[in-house]
Design a protein around this motif. Structure first.
Motif, short mmCIF file in Angstrom:
data_model
loop_
_atom_site.label_atom_id
_atom_site.label_comp_id
_atom_site.label_asym_id
_atom_site.label_seq_id
_atom_site.Cartn_x
_atom_site.Cartn_y
_atom_site.Cartn_z
N CYS A 43 2.95 -12.31 -7.70
CA CYS A 43 2.12 -11.16 -8.07
C CYS A 43 0.81 -11.57 -8.74
O CYS A 43 0.04 -10.72 -9.16
CB CYS A 43 2.91 -10.20 -8.94
SG CYS A 43 4.21 -9.38 -8.01
N MET A 48 -0.44 -8.85 -3.28
CA MET A 48 1.00 -8.83 -3.51
C MET A 48 1.35 -7.85 -4.62
O MET A 48 2.30 -7.08 -4.51
CB MET A 48 1.52 -10.22 -3.88
CG MET A 48 1.32 -11.25 -2.82
SD MET A 48 2.36 -10.91 -1.39
CE MET A 48 2.21 -12.45 -0.55
N SER A 50 -0.34 -5.27 -5.52
CA SER A 50 -0.55 -3.92 -5.00
C SER A 50 0.63 -3.47 -4.14
O SER A 50 1.07 -2.31 -4.21
CB SER A 50 -1.84 -3.87 -4.18
OG SER A 50 -2.09 -2.57 -3.74
N MET A 51 1.19 -4.38 -3.34
CA MET A 51 2.36 -4.04 -2.53
C MET A 51 3.55 -3.68 -3.43
O MET A 51 4.26 -2.71 -3.17
CB MET A 51 2.75 -5.20 -1.61
CG MET A 51 1.86 -5.33 -0.41
SD MET A 51 2.51 -6.47 0.84
CE MET A 51 2.21 -8.06 0.08
N SER A 54 3.01 -0.24 -4.87
CA SER A 54 3.21 0.79 -3.84
C SER A 54 4.69 1.02 -3.56
O SER A 54 5.13 2.16 -3.40
CB SER A 54 2.49 0.41 -2.55
OG SER A 54 1.10 0.43 -2.73
N ILE A 55 5.46 -0.05 -3.50
CA ILE A 55 6.90 0.07 -3.27
C ILE A 55 7.55 0.81 -4.44
O ILE A 55 8.38 1.70 -4.25
CB ILE A 55 7.54 -1.32 -3.06
CG1 ILE A 55 7.06 -1.89 -1.73
CG2 ILE A 55 9.06 -1.24 -3.12
CD1 ILE A 55 7.34 -3.37 -1.57
N TYR A 71 7.44 -8.15 1.98
CA TYR A 71 6.68 -7.78 3.17
C TYR A 71 7.38 -6.68 3.95
O TYR A 71 6.77 -5.72 4.40
CB TYR A 71 6.46 -8.99 4.08
CG TYR A 71 5.47 -10.01 3.58
CD1 TYR A 71 4.46 -9.67 2.68
CD2 TYR A 71 5.53 -11.32 4.00
CE1 TYR A 71 3.55 -10.61 2.22
CE2 TYR A 71 4.62 -12.27 3.57
CZ TYR A 71 3.64 -11.90 2.68
OH TYR A 71 2.74 -12.84 2.25
N ALA A 74 7.09 -3.45 2.11
CA ALA A 74 5.71 -2.96 2.15
C ALA A 74 5.41 -2.32 3.50
O ALA A 74 4.77 -1.25 3.57
CB ALA A 74 4.74 -4.09 1.86
N THR A 77 7.10 1.02 3.60
CA THR A 77 6.37 1.97 2.76
C THR A 77 5.12 2.46 3.47
O THR A 77 4.85 3.67 3.51
CB THR A 77 5.99 1.31 1.41
OG1 THR A 77 7.19 0.92 0.75
CG2 THR A 77 5.21 2.26 0.53
N MET A 78 4.37 1.55 4.07
CA MET A 78 3.14 1.95 4.77
C MET A 78 3.44 2.82 5.98
O MET A 78 2.74 3.80 6.24
CB MET A 78 2.36 0.71 5.19
CG MET A 78 1.69 0.00 4.03
SD MET A 78 0.63 -1.36 4.53
CE MET A 78 1.84 -2.59 5.01
#
Length: 139
Positions: A43, A48, A50-51, A54-55, A71, A74, A77-78
């Protein structure tokens, strides 16, 4: 010029700015477990981090423990975001097709030992040079 990783304090500040203090404290324990093969936090990389944020915001029930899981989470999530669904429905693509395209691109880049995805490389993947899958063209 060299871009240094985010310090722990910088990471904390970014998380607090996006999520607030209590979420930052909760997320800290998860972040400390996400380390690379050398034991350094992944991180420190802003993308990373930011991912991970977001998660966390998406309410991921199972928090990733490895870079691979990060990954994968992420991407999930996207792909679950409303704006993607609207675009995909207009084009006839399903999230599974887009996931397959992303996996094909990742496989191609891993095989080439290159991180950059150029338009030419993407076109080769989509056109079936490496994989013969009509859903890649739809995605």
């Amino acid at each position: 010029m060299k871009l240094e990783p985010l310090t722990q304090r910088q990471q904390q500040q970014i998380i607090e700015n996006r999520l607030g203090g209590s979420a930052a404290r909760e997320l800290r324990a998860h972040i400390e477990k996400l380390v690379d093969s050398e034991g350094s936090t992944i991180c420190g990389n802003p993308l990373m981090l930011s991912m991970v944020i977001s998660i966390y915001q998406a309410g991921g029930a199972k928090f990733p423990k490895t870079r691979f899981e990060l990954y994968s989470s992420a991407v999930d999530t996207m792909l679950s975001r409303l704006d993607f669904k609207d675009i995909a429905q207009r084009r006839g693509a399903e999230s599974e097709h887009v996931r397959g395209l992303l996996q094909a691109l990742a496989h191609n880049r891993q095989h080439a030992r290159d991180k950059d995805i150029t338009d030419a490389e993407a076109l080769q993947v989509i056109s079936g040079r490496y994989f013969d899958d009509k859903n890649l063209r739809v995605a």
